[in-house]
Structure formats: structure tokens, C-alpha cells
Design a protein around this motif. Structure first.
Motif, PDB file in Angstrom:
ATOM      1  N   ARG A   1     -36.404  -1.704 -16.050  1.00 47.87           N
ATOM      2  CA  ARG A   1     -36.092  -0.662 -15.067  1.00 47.87           C
ATOM      3  C   ARG A   1     -35.631  -1.271 -13.749  1.00 47.87           C
ATOM      4  O   ARG A   1     -34.722  -0.757 -13.097  1.00 47.87           O
ATOM      5  N   GLN A   2     -36.261  -2.375 -13.354  1.00 48.31           N
ATOM      6  CA  GLN A   2     -35.863  -3.022 -12.107  1.00 48.31           C
ATOM      7  C   GLN A   2     -34.446  -3.568 -12.198  1.00 48.31           C
ATOM      8  O   GLN A   2     -33.646  -3.444 -11.255  1.00 48.31           O
ATOM      9  N   ALA A   3     -34.121  -4.172 -13.351  1.00 50.44           N
ATOM     10  CA  ALA A   3     -32.754  -4.672 -13.542  1.00 50.44           C
ATOM     11  C   ALA A   3     -31.745  -3.533 -13.513  1.00 50.44           C
ATOM     12  O   ALA A   3     -30.660  -3.650 -12.926  1.00 50.44           O
ATOM     13  N   ARG A   4     -32.112  -2.410 -14.141  1.00 55.23           N
ATOM     14  CA  ARG A   4     -31.227  -1.248 -14.139  1.00 55.23           C
ATOM     15  C   ARG A   4     -31.045  -0.704 -12.718  1.00 55.23           C
ATOM     16  O   ARG A   4     -29.926  -0.355 -12.315  1.00 55.23           O
ATOM     17  N   ALA A   5     -32.137  -0.648 -11.962  1.00 55.18           N
ATOM     18  CA  ALA A   5     -32.056  -0.170 -10.578  1.00 55.18           C
ATOM     19  C   ALA A   5     -31.181  -1.088  -9.728  1.00 55.18           C
ATOM     20  O   ALA A   5     -30.414  -0.621  -8.885  1.00 55.18           O
ATOM     21  N   ASP A   6     -31.282  -2.394  -9.944  1.00 52.29           N
ATOM     22  CA  ASP A   6     -30.443  -3.335  -9.197  1.00 52.29           C
ATOM     23  C   ASP A   6     -28.969  -3.133  -9.530  1.00 52.29           C
ATOM     24  O   ASP A   6     -28.104  -3.208  -8.642  1.00 52.29           O
TER      25      ASP A   6
ATOM     26  N   VAL B   1     -27.523  -0.308 -10.564  1.00 55.99           N
ATOM     27  CA  VAL B   1     -27.086   0.950  -9.958  1.00 55.99           C
ATOM     28  C   VAL B   1     -26.882   0.783  -8.455  1.00 55.99           C
ATOM     29  O   VAL B   1     -25.915   1.282  -7.876  1.00 55.99           O
ATOM     30  N   GLN B   2     -27.803   0.054  -7.817  1.00 56.67           N
ATOM     31  CA  GLN B   2     -27.685  -0.158  -6.376  1.00 56.67           C
ATOM     32  C   GLN B   2     -26.435  -0.965  -6.048  1.00 56.67           C
ATOM     33  O   GLN B   2     -25.761  -0.706  -5.040  1.00 56.67           O
ATOM     34  N   GLY B   3     -26.119  -1.964  -6.877  1.00 57.29           N
ATOM     35  CA  GLY B   3     -24.913  -2.742  -6.652  1.00 57.29           C
ATOM     36  C   GLY B   3     -23.650  -1.901  -6.768  1.00 57.29           C
ATOM     37  O   GLY B   3     -22.717  -2.034  -5.959  1.00 57.29           O
ATOM     38  N   ILE B   4     -23.607  -1.011  -7.761  1.00 53.28           N
ATOM     39  CA  ILE B   4     -22.445  -0.135  -7.934  1.00 53.28           C
ATOM     40  C   ILE B   4     -22.311   0.813  -6.744  1.00 53.28           C
ATOM     41  O   ILE B   4     -21.204   1.047  -6.227  1.00 53.28           O
ATOM     42  N   ARG B   5     -23.427   1.365  -6.292  1.00 56.04           N
ATOM     43  CA  ARG B   5     -23.367   2.289  -5.157  1.00 56.04           C
ATOM     44  C   ARG B   5     -22.953   1.579  -3.877  1.00 56.04           C
ATOM     45  O   ARG B   5     -22.210   2.130  -3.065  1.00 56.04           O
ATOM     46  N   SER B   6     -23.424   0.371  -3.679  1.00 56.68           N
ATOM     47  CA  SER B   6     -23.024  -0.381  -2.491  1.00 56.68           C
ATOM     48  C   SER B   6     -21.525  -0.658  -2.508  1.00 56.68           C
ATOM     49  O   SER B   6     -20.844  -0.557  -1.465  1.00 56.68           O
ATOM     50  N   PHE B   7     -20.984  -0.980  -3.676  1.00 66.27           N
ATOM     51  CA  PHE B   7     -19.547  -1.215  -3.785  1.00 66.27           C
ATOM     52  C   PHE B   7     -18.771   0.067  -3.502  1.00 66.27           C
ATOM     53  O   PHE B   7     -17.719   0.044  -2.846  1.00 66.27           O
ATOM     54  N   TYR B   8     -19.288   1.194  -3.979  1.00 63.89           N
ATOM     55  CA  TYR B   8     -18.633   2.481  -3.725  1.00 63.89           C
ATOM     56  C   TYR B   8     -18.618   2.799  -2.230  1.00 63.89           C
ATOM     57  O   TYR B   8     -17.607   3.264  -1.687  1.00 63.89           O
TER      58      TYR B   8
END
Length: 239
Positions: free
Chosen positions: A70-75, A77-84
Motif C-alpha cells: 500500500r505504501q508503494a502504491r501511495a508513493d 500515486v503521489q508521484g503522478i499527482r505531483s507531475f500533474y
């Protein structure tokens, strides 16, 4: 670091005990009055307890793997959102250059386009905060109530509602977020017409006290240049 050192010390102690156990058993066997049958029965009685401890250990390993996943998945998702968010910031810096890349839009007013992009950033901030728990439901409702009071917020949600439903309705917390947004939007619409999104007029340029007009500066420069040329010609003629 202290936890790692403690686990290492515990593992070293267990390994040392296992290595020394044959010598301890040899000393016990050499002593008199030892009933090995009874000791064997006592050891067998601990087999059930050992199985329970092993089962708990396996459950702990499984839970740890799930948490890491779950932590890897959250990281991710956070990376994709930061890029957006970085892409949106670039778009805000130069709307005329970058906005056509996203496709055609029915928003003609450049100020309204910027407000739409800013409202999208605000909604994404609310969604991320609500998802990780830093923005609770009362604060989220207060933010949305203020946003939907204005004309820009209502226009944004009328255009972006379909894409938000498609992207966030797959999880329980996403459906709850969409439900809250829908409730606050309906409450704001029922309360009355929105506040118009007026653009504040740009203040007029205030002239600096004591500064000479541009034409005076230009005339002075030309006069100085002509005087310099005349003085140079006079000196050459005397030579």
C-alpha cells in the motif's frame, strides 16, 4: 537505528543459544536423576504453543507485506499527482502557449480559463487532503461552500463533474468525496445565484516624482551629441 541494533542483538542472542544448546544438553545428560521421558513429554506439550507462535509470525509477515504494498502504491500515486500539478503550473504561466495542448475549450475569456485551472488545482488539493486524512469532512465542506458561492466555482464543477466521477468513483473514499462535493454544490445552488467573477481593474501607473518625460531626455541627448560633434570639428580645424 536503535530498533535495528536491538533486533540484531536479539538475533545474535538466539543464535548463540542454539549453538550452545548441544553442550548444555550434554551436561544435563551427564548428571544423575534426569528423567528424559518426562522431559520429552514436557517438550511435546510446548509444540502447540510453538505452532501458535509460528502462525502469529506468519500473519505479521503477511500484514507487513500488505502495508509495504500500500505504501508503494501511495508513493506511485503521489508521484503522478505531483507531475500533474507541475504540468498545470506550466499551463498557468503561459495559457496561450500550453492550453491548446489539452484540447479545444469553450472558455473564451482568458481570465475565466485561468480561474478554471486554478479551481482544478484547488479541487485536487481538497481531494488529496481528504484522501490522506489531513482535511476532515467539516473543513472540506467549508472549503467547498466558499468555492461554490462564486460563479467560477460553479462553472468549474459543471464542466469537470463528469471527469471527476470517472476518475474518483472507484474507491469508497472517492465516492464519499464526490458525495460531499455534490451535496455542497446542491446546497449552494439552492441558496441563490452565484457571486459574479469580476476582474479587478488594473491601477493606473503612477508617475515617479521628479522624473523627466521621455521626450525631454531624448532632446537632451541629441543636444549633447551635437555639441560634442561641433567641438570636435572646431578642434580639428585649429590643428
Amino acid at each position: 537505528m536503535g530498533r535495528v541494533l536491538g533486533l540484531g542483538a536479539a538475533a545474535a542472542a538466539v543464535l548463540t543459544g542454539l549453538l550452545l544448546s548441544p553442550f548444555v544438553l550434554e551436561d544435563i545428560a551427564g548428571s544423575e536423576g534426569v528423567d528424559w521421558n518426562r522431559l520429552g513429554q514436557v517438550g511435546a506439550a510446548y509444540g502447540f504453543t510453538s505452532a501458535i507462535v509460528s502462525a502469529f509470525a506468519l500473519v505479521g509477515v503477511a500484514v507487513s507485506l500488505v502495508v509495504q504494498n500500500r505504501q508503494a502504491r501511495a508513493d506511485q500515486v503521489q508521484g503522478i499527482r505531483s507531475f500533474y500539478l507541475e504540468l498545470v503550473r506550466l499551463e498557468l504561466d503561459d495559457m496561450a502557449l500550453y492550453q491548446p495542448v489539452w484540447g479545444a475549450t469553450d472558455i473564451a475569456d482568458p481570465h475565466e480559463r485561468k480561474r478554471h485551472v486554478y479551481a482544478d488545482l484547488l479541487m485536487n488539493y481538497a481531494w488529496m487532503g481528504f484522501e490522506i486524512g489531513t482535511i476532515r469532512e467539516p473543513l472540506l465542506r467549508d472549503m467547498l461552500a466558499g468555492m461554490f458561492t462564486g460563479e467560477a466555482g460553479r462553472h468549474y464543477w459543471s464542466r469537470a463533474q463528469v471527469s471527476w466521477i470517472a476518475s474518483s468513483s472507484g474507491s469508497r473514499i472517492g465516492r464519499r468525496f464526490l458525495a460531499i462535493v455534490g451535496e455542497e454544490h446542491a446546497r449552494a445552488v439552492a441558496a441563490g445565484p452565484p457571486t459574479p467573477s469580476a476582474v479587478a481593474p488594473r491601477p493606473p501607473d503612477v508617475p515617479v516624482t521628479g522624473a523627466a518625460p521621455a521626450w525631454r531626455t531624448s532632446v537632451g541627448a541629441l543636444i549633447g551629441l551635437g555639441a560634442g560633434l561641433a567641438l570636435g570639428s572646431l578642434l580639428r580645424s585649429r590643428r
